[in-house]
Scaffold this active site. Structure first.
Site, short mmCIF file in Angstrom:
data_model
loop_
_atom_site.label_atom_id
_atom_site.label_comp_id
_atom_site.label_asym_id
_atom_site.label_seq_id
_atom_site.Cartn_x
_atom_site.Cartn_y
_atom_site.Cartn_z
N GLY A 70 0.79 -1.22 0.00
CA GLY A 70 0.00 0.00 0.00
C GLY A 70 0.83 1.27 0.00
CB CYS A 71 4.19 2.11 0.86
SG CYS A 71 3.68 2.01 2.57
CB ALA A 72 3.98 5.30 -3.80
#
Length: 136
Positions: free
Chosen positions: A49-51
């Site tokens: 869920g993190c870029a």
């Protein structure tokens, strides 16, 4: 229920005049953080869920929560350092009781991070809460 380390960060944010200075401070916090061993940067410790690439590895001793974290982005390393200040040393039961959204709002992060960074920060908080809940 903020730790003294988090209160120090909040006080520094209050002292700094503008967001450019605050961003620099966040990056400095990330630079000051000990790097995570590359051997721990594996799929099991990766935060989805993190870029950016983000890894969090919990350490729980005597019911107290701590973690190592790292990222390939300097601003995100700084956000990990802020979360470390917020959660490190709490009991696993206290970790899940922290209102991270309210504490981080005190820093103004909710208003000054891009939507991608905000989503990543939420993903890191959820991962930390889950790790503490699993250890409880």
């Amino acid at each position: 229920m903020a730790s003294p380390a988090f209160e120090d960060i909040a006080d520094t944010f209050d002292f700094l005049d503008d967001w450019e200075e605050r961003y620099r401070h966040v990056i400095e916090l990330g630079r000051a953080m000990a790097p995570m061993e590359p051997a721990l940067q594996v799929p099991a410790t990766k935060v989805e869920g993190c870029a950016s690439q983000v890894w969090i590895m919990p350490r729980i001793e005597d019911g107290r929560f701590d973690f190592q974290g790292d990222s390939d982005a300097m601003i995100v390393r700084g956000l990990i350092a802020i979360l470390h200040a917020l959660y490190s040393g709490l009991t696993v039961a206290e970790v899940v009781q922290v209102d991270a959204q309210a504490e981080l709002a005190r820093l103004g992060l909710d208003e000054h991070l891009s939507s991608q960074r905000s989503n990543g920060l939420r993903a890191m908080v959820l991962r930390i809460r889950q790790l503490a809940a699993d250890a409880a």
